[in-house]
Scaffold this motif. Structure first.
Motif, short mmCIF file in Angstrom:
data_model
loop_
_atom_site.label_atom_id
_atom_site.label_comp_id
_atom_site.label_asym_id
_atom_site.label_seq_id
_atom_site.Cartn_x
_atom_site.Cartn_y
_atom_site.Cartn_z
N GLN A 143 43.37 -61.09 26.80
CA GLN A 143 42.67 -62.10 27.04
C GLN A 143 43.73 -63.54 25.78
OE1 GLN A 143 40.02 -60.31 24.10
NE2 GLN A 143 38.77 -59.23 26.01
N LYS A 144 44.10 -63.26 25.14
CA LYS A 144 45.53 -64.33 24.90
C LYS A 144 46.26 -64.75 25.54
CE LYS A 144 48.99 -65.81 21.29
NZ LYS A 144 50.32 -65.81 22.42
N THR A 145 46.31 -64.33 26.85
CA THR A 145 47.35 -65.17 27.66
C THR A 145 46.11 -66.34 28.31
OG1 THR A 145 48.30 -63.36 28.12
CG2 THR A 145 47.98 -65.02 30.28
N ASN A 146 45.47 -65.38 29.15
CA ASN A 146 43.86 -66.75 29.70
C ASN A 146 42.82 -67.17 28.94
OD1 ASN A 146 41.85 -64.65 29.04
ND2 ASN A 146 41.82 -62.93 30.68
N GLY A 147 43.14 -67.36 27.74
CA GLY A 147 42.53 -68.25 26.82
C GLY A 147 41.07 -68.07 26.35
N THR A 148 40.98 -66.26 26.63
CA THR A 148 39.55 -65.90 25.96
C THR A 148 39.35 -65.35 24.67
OG1 THR A 148 40.19 -63.64 27.52
CG2 THR A 148 38.59 -65.72 28.52
N LEU A 149 40.64 -65.30 24.24
CA LEU A 149 40.78 -64.64 22.80
C LEU A 149 40.30 -65.22 21.38
CD1 LEU A 149 41.66 -61.62 21.54
CD2 LEU A 149 43.86 -62.68 21.03
N THR A 150 39.27 -64.89 20.30
CA THR A 150 38.99 -65.36 19.94
C THR A 150 39.77 -64.36 18.84
OG1 THR A 150 37.08 -63.89 19.35
CG2 THR A 150 36.31 -65.49 20.82
N MET A 151 39.78 -65.18 17.71
CA MET A 151 41.28 -64.80 16.29
C MET A 151 39.90 -64.61 15.41
SD MET A 151 43.84 -63.80 17.34
CE MET A 151 44.98 -63.51 16.45
N PRO A 152 40.08 -63.71 14.39
CA PRO A 152 41.01 -62.78 14.40
C PRO A 152 40.82 -60.99 15.34
CG PRO A 152 39.54 -62.17 12.27
CD PRO A 152 39.18 -63.05 13.14
N ALA A 153 42.34 -60.92 15.56
CA ALA A 153 41.52 -59.57 16.19
C ALA A 153 41.32 -58.18 15.86
CB ALA A 153 42.96 -60.17 17.93
N GLY A 154 41.38 -57.41 15.81
CA GLY A 154 41.30 -56.02 15.76
C GLY A 154 40.95 -54.90 16.49
N ILE A 155 41.34 -53.45 16.62
CA ILE A 155 41.24 -52.74 17.50
C ILE A 155 40.69 -51.72 16.30
CG2 ILE A 155 42.42 -50.77 18.74
CD1 ILE A 155 44.02 -53.01 19.34
N ASN A 156 39.47 -51.15 16.44
CA ASN A 156 38.70 -49.85 15.98
C ASN A 156 39.57 -49.30 16.62
OD1 ASN A 156 37.07 -51.47 14.05
ND2 ASN A 156 35.68 -51.98 16.02
N VAL A 157 39.61 -47.67 15.61
CA VAL A 157 39.93 -46.31 16.34
C VAL A 157 39.67 -45.63 15.47
CG1 VAL A 157 42.41 -44.76 16.45
CG2 VAL A 157 42.26 -47.72 16.34
N HIS A 158 38.67 -44.84 17.01
CA HIS A 158 37.81 -43.88 16.04
C HIS A 158 39.01 -42.25 15.30
CE1 HIS A 158 33.91 -44.62 18.01
NE2 HIS A 158 34.95 -45.89 18.68
N GLY A 159 38.30 -41.56 14.71
CA GLY A 159 38.18 -40.17 13.76
C GLY A 159 39.24 -39.49 14.82
N GLY A 160 40.28 -38.85 15.11
CA GLY A 160 40.25 -38.06 15.15
C GLY A 160 42.59 -37.63 15.46
N VAL A 161 42.95 -37.33 16.67
CA VAL A 161 44.43 -37.57 16.85
C VAL A 161 44.86 -37.75 17.83
CG1 VAL A 161 46.18 -35.67 16.82
CG2 VAL A 161 44.81 -34.71 15.37
N TYR A 162 45.88 -39.09 17.59
CA TYR A 162 46.53 -39.38 18.42
C TYR A 162 48.10 -39.44 18.58
CZ TYR A 162 42.05 -42.39 18.25
OH TYR A 162 40.53 -42.03 18.23
N ARG A 163 48.21 -39.29 19.54
CA ARG A 163 50.12 -38.73 19.94
C ARG A 163 49.89 -39.97 19.95
NH1 ARG A 163 49.73 -33.65 17.57
NH2 ARG A 163 48.25 -32.17 18.16
N ILE A 164 51.51 -40.28 19.69
CA ILE A 164 51.95 -41.31 20.92
C ILE A 164 53.41 -40.89 20.96
CG2 ILE A 164 53.18 -43.74 20.08
CD1 ILE A 164 51.03 -44.26 17.81
N ALA A 165 53.79 -41.58 22.50
CA ALA A 165 55.13 -40.60 22.90
C ALA A 165 55.77 -42.31 23.00
CB ALA A 165 54.31 -40.12 24.71
N LYS A 166 55.61 -43.23 22.63
CA LYS A 166 56.76 -44.34 22.68
C LYS A 166 56.27 -45.00 21.43
CE LYS A 166 54.90 -46.36 26.80
NZ LYS A 166 55.51 -46.52 28.40
#
Length: 64
Positions: free
Chosen positions: A26-49
């Motif tokens: 979205q930032k690349t194509n000019g459609t992102l509005t700031m501030p940007a955020g990601i909401n994460v629901h409760g749970g276990v998030y395994r990150i392989a990398k």
């Protein structure tokens, strides 16, 4: 569902990296509005990398 989430997608992303990559696109194509955020629901998030973030796109990741 927060207003920010509705503005970014119709459905949740499967990983935090996928959500961040969508913000980058979205930032690349000019459609992102700031501030940007990601909401994460409760749970276990395994990150392989390590998550890859860009210095010029600050984003807040928070529990939802």
């Amino acid at each position: 569902m927060t207003e920010l989430h509705v503005a970014l997608t119709d459905a949740p992303y499967s990983t935090i990296q996928d959500a961040y990559d969508a913000l980058v696109a979205q930032k690349t194509n000019g459609t992102l509005t700031m501030p940007a955020g990601i909401n994460v629901h409760g749970g276990v998030y395994r990150i392989a990398k390590p998550l890859l973030f860009q210095e010029d796109l600050p984003v807040e990741i928070k529990a939802f």
